[in-house]
Design an enzyme around this catalytic site. Sequence first.
Site, PDB file in Angstrom:
ATOM      1  N   ASP A 132     -11.520   6.522   9.419  1.00  0.00           N
ATOM      2  CA  ASP A 132     -11.265   6.182   8.079  1.00  0.00           C
ATOM      3  C   ASP A 132     -12.222   4.908   8.193  1.00  0.00           C
ATOM      4  OD1 ASP A 132     -10.724   5.753   5.623  1.00  0.00           O
ATOM      5  OD2 ASP A 132      -9.118   5.994   5.859  1.00  0.00           O
ATOM      6  N   GLY A 147       0.732  -1.223   0.392  1.00  0.00           N
ATOM      7  CA  GLY A 147       0.367  -0.113  -0.432  1.00  0.00           C
ATOM      8  C   GLY A 147       0.874   1.046  -0.009  1.00  0.00           C
ATOM      9  N   GLY A 204       3.985   1.332   2.278  1.00  0.00           N
ATOM     10  CA  GLY A 204       4.821   0.252   2.472  1.00  0.00           C
ATOM     11  C   GLY A 204       4.968  -1.264   2.318  1.00  0.00           C
ATOM     12  N   VAL A 220       3.706  -5.230   3.632  1.00  0.00           N
ATOM     13  CA  VAL A 220       3.056  -5.802   4.408  1.00  0.00           C
ATOM     14  C   VAL A 220       3.476  -7.711   4.300  1.00  0.00           C
ATOM     15  CG1 VAL A 220       1.199  -7.093   5.691  1.00  0.00           C
ATOM     16  CG2 VAL A 220       0.840  -4.702   5.132  1.00  0.00           C
ATOM     17  N   LYS A 265       3.723  -4.927   9.210  1.00  0.00           N
ATOM     18  CA  LYS A 265       3.868  -3.729   8.288  1.00  0.00           C
ATOM     19  C   LYS A 265       4.238  -2.749   8.931  1.00  0.00           C
ATOM     20  CE  LYS A 265      -0.129  -0.125   8.385  1.00  0.00           C
ATOM     21  NZ  LYS A 265      -1.450  -0.163   8.553  1.00  0.00           N
TER      22      LYS A 265
END
Length: 871
Positions: A689, A575, A578, A580, A593
Site C-alpha cells: 500500500d 481515518g 479510527g 489518532v 492510533k
Amino acid sequence: MEILKKLIICAFICIAALRVLVHAQSQSGFISIDCGISENSGYTDKVTGLNYTSDATFIETGVGNNILSEYKSTTLEQQFLNVRSFPEGKKNCYTLKTAPGEIKFFIRARFMYGNYDGKGKVPSFNLILGADVWDSVELEDASPIVTKEIIHIPKRNYVCICLENTGSGTPFISVLELRPLSNSTYQTQSGSLLLYRRWDVGSTTNQTFRYKDDIYDRIWTPYNSQNWTPISSPFTVHTRNIFQPPSEVMQTAIIPENGSDSLQFSWEPSDPDYQYYLYLYIAEVQNLPENQIREMNIFTNGMNFIDAISCEYLYTNTLYSAIPLLSEEKNVITINKTMNSTLLPILNALEIYRAQEFPQLLTDQQDVDAIMNIKSKYGVKRSNWQGDPCAPQKYLWQGLNCSYDDRNLPRIISLNLSSSGIDGKISPDISKLTSIQILDLSNNNFTGPVPDFLLQLPYLKELILTGNKLEGSIPAGLWEKQKDNLLSLSVHENPDLCPKASCAKKNKLIIPLLEAAVSLCILLTVIATLWGFKRRKQGKTDLNNNRSLELKNRRFSYSDVVKITNNFETVIGKGGFGTVYLGYVDDNQVAVKMLSPSSAQGYKQFQAEVELLMRVHHKNLTTLVGYCDEGINMGLIYEFMANGNLEKHLLGDNEDILSWEGRLKIAVEAAQGLEYLHNGCKPPIFHRDVKSTNILLNENFQAKLADFGVSRVFLAEGGTHVSTTIVGTPGYLDPEYYISNRLTEKSDVYSFGVVLLEIITSKSVVENNSDRTHISQWVSFMLAKADIKNVIDPRLQGDFNLNSVQKAVEIAMACISPSSANRPTMNQIVNQLNYCLAIEMARKKVRNEIELKESIEMISSDLHELSSTGR
Ligand SMILES: *[C@@H]1O[C@H](CO)[C@@H](O)[C@H](O)[C@H]1NC(C)=O
Ligand SMILES: *[C@@H]1O[C@H](CO)[C@@H](O)[C@H](O)[C@H]1NC(C)=O
C-alpha cells in the site's frame, strides 16, 4: 522515448582547503612490516627511509623463508628478500593495532614469490580484511611483484588482515603496510576503495615515486603510451589540496600526440556492477604567453565530467566526483580541448579506484577483548584462534559458538576450553562474556575458588567445571539457579571442592551490596523523575531520542494509553480505522492510533502490523513504540511524525514549497525503506500500500514509510510471487497484479513510481474531472507534446537541475511500466535516485566551490603582497 537522454555529471573541483595542512614528513602512524624476517632485524630502507620491522609481533603462525638468490636482483627492494608462508591452517591473520584518533587508512599488501619454496609453482589465495574477502592474489610468475592496496575505514581500533588458503598452493606475503589518511580525502558514497590504477603519466625516467616524495606513501607508477607526447617542467609543482600528489609526479604530464585534440584512456571492467571513482591530477607545466589558453572538457563514458577546466601554472588541481562512475562494458575517459583553447589538453597523473563493500559484522568488541585476554592469559594454542572470533562464520574459533543475525553484532554464546592444559585461577575476563550460555572448563588444572562473578552471567545455563583442582565451596547463588532449573552445574572430580549445596558459601558481601544497589536505584529513580519533571515543565521534548523509544517497544495497558494521551486530549488525525491522538511516552511525543471497534482495519491487520514492526527496524520505516491490545481497546503507538504525510506537502497550498532537493531526499529515503523491506528482510516483505499518504515526515523532513496493515511476508521459497487477494489503493495499484492476482515486489515498485510522479508534478494521482485522468497518462501526454519543463511542479520556478529532473522522470516512467519485468528493482531505484540527488546537490556545491576559489585567490594575493613587502 525522447526523454531518455544521457545525463550530465558534474564533478566537484577540489580547490585548496583554506587551511592547508602542514604535514611534517614523518612516518607517524605508519606501520611498515617486512614479513618473514627474524624478530629483531628491523631496518631503515635505504631508498625510502622507511623503518621496517619484523612481522613476528603481529602474527603467531607461519614460517619465514628467503627467496632464491637468482631472483635477488640489485634493484629489488629489501622487503622482498624474505616472505612468510603459511603451510598450516586455512586462515592465518595479522592483527595491526591502529593509533587512537586515526580513522582511515591505506592498507597495502605486497607479494613476490621468488620461488622461496623451491617448488617453482606460484600459488593463488585470498586476502581477507575483517571478515570479508578483500581480493584474491594471483601471481603470474616468480619475479613480478603483486601489490594489493585499499583505502579502508576499519570498524575496530585494529585491522585484521588474513591470508586464506583456497586450495591452490601455500599462501605467503612479502610486505604489509598501513598508512593513516585524512578522513576528508578519497570519500565515497559507500564502501572502501580498491586501487585499480595509479599512474604517473608523462614520466620519461621510468622511476617510481613514493615516500618521502609522497607524504601518504602512495606508489606512483610511470605509464606511457605512444599516443601521448610527454611534456614536463623542471620547477616544483605546488599543491594546495589535501590530496598532495608529489611534485615529481606532477612535473611530468602528457598532451595528445600531433594530429589529435584529445587524450583518451579506457578499461573494461570484469564485472558490469563495478563502480569506479576517478581522480585526475592536472597542473600547467608550461608558462603560457598571454594569448595562449589551455582549457578542456572531460567526459566519462560520453557524459560530462567537467566543463571548461583550465589549470594554473605549477599548481595542482585534483578533479574527482563525489559519486561513482557507473560502469559500461568499456569505460572511456576523454579529455578534449575546448573551442576557445589554443593548446592541447593536459594530464599529469591519475588514480582509479573501485568501490567495494565490507558488509559482514564483526564480533562485539567487549567479547573480542575478553576472549583475547583469555587467550593470552592461558596461552591457549589453537591454530584457528586468529582474526575475528565469530566472523566469518566459517572460520569461527574452535571451541566457541556465536549468535548470528542480520542486525546485531555476533556475540560469543559458548566457550569450551575443555582439556586445554590450562592452570591458574578462573579469570574475571570470563565474566565479560556477558552473552555466554555454555561454559566448559573441564579437565584442566584450574585452581582457586569457584568465583562469584559466574553468577553475574545472566544467560549462563550450563557450567562444567569437572576434573580440575578447584577449592572451597560453591557460591550459593549457583546452587539456587540449579534448583530453579536455570543452570546445569557439573563440579565433580575436584578433590578440594565441596560438591554440596549444604556447604555453599554465603557471600557476606552480597547483602550490603544489594542494599547499596537498592538505595542507588531509588536515588536514580528520584533523579530521573525530577529530571523528567523539569524537562516537561520546560516543555522540551527530545524528539531525536528515538533510540530510547525503540528500546521500550512494548505492550501497554489501556490505562497506560489513557495516561499517555492525557485522556485522549489532542486529536491529530482521523481515518477509516479510527482516530489518532497525540501522546507522550517518557517525554517523547508519540502518535497513538486507536482502532475503532467497527474499523475496516480488522484485528488481523492490527496484529500483522504489530508483528511486522516489532521485527523490522529501519531509519526509513516508522518506529512502533508499543501497542495496546486489551479487549476492544486496540491501539498502536508510533513515534510522532511532526510534518505529517507527504501528500499534504505536495498538494496542499502550503506557503513553503518543497525544493527539488528536498523532494529527492524524501524520494530516496522512502525508496530506502522499501528497499529494506524487499532486500534487507528475510524473508522479504511486500508493503502493498505504497502511496504518498503513507510516507510520513518527521520534524527534520526525514521520510518514513508507514502503515504496514496489509503488508505481506513473502514466504514462498524458490518462487517469485505469491497469490493473494487484491489490496491496495486505486491509482497506485499495479495493473498487472490486478489482472493476474500474482503479487511480486514489482507491485510495490509500480506504486512507488506513481508516488515519484506525484513528487515531480505535485498533481493528484487521479484528476478530479469526468475523465478521471491518471497522473501517468497526463505525464505521458505532456512528454509527447511538450518538454520536461512542463511536467515538473511549476511552483519550483526553474530552481532545479534539469538533468536531475529528467532522470527522475525516467525512473518513474520505468517503475510504472505495464510489464513488471521492465520495472527496475528498488535497489536500482535507490541508486538512480541518489544519482539524481547528487546531480542536484552538485549544482549548489559547484556554486560554493567557485566562491571558495575566489576567496583563496584573494588570500594568496594578500600573502604575496605581504611576502614581497615584508622583507
Ligand atoms: C570563448 O571566449 C569568448 C571570448 O573570451 C567568450 O565570450 C566565450 O564565452 C568563450 N566560449 C566558451 C565556450 O567558453
Ligand atoms: C567441549 O569439548 C570437548 C572436547 O572437544 C567435548 O567432549 C565436550 O562435549 C565439549 N563440551 C560441550 C559442553 O559441548
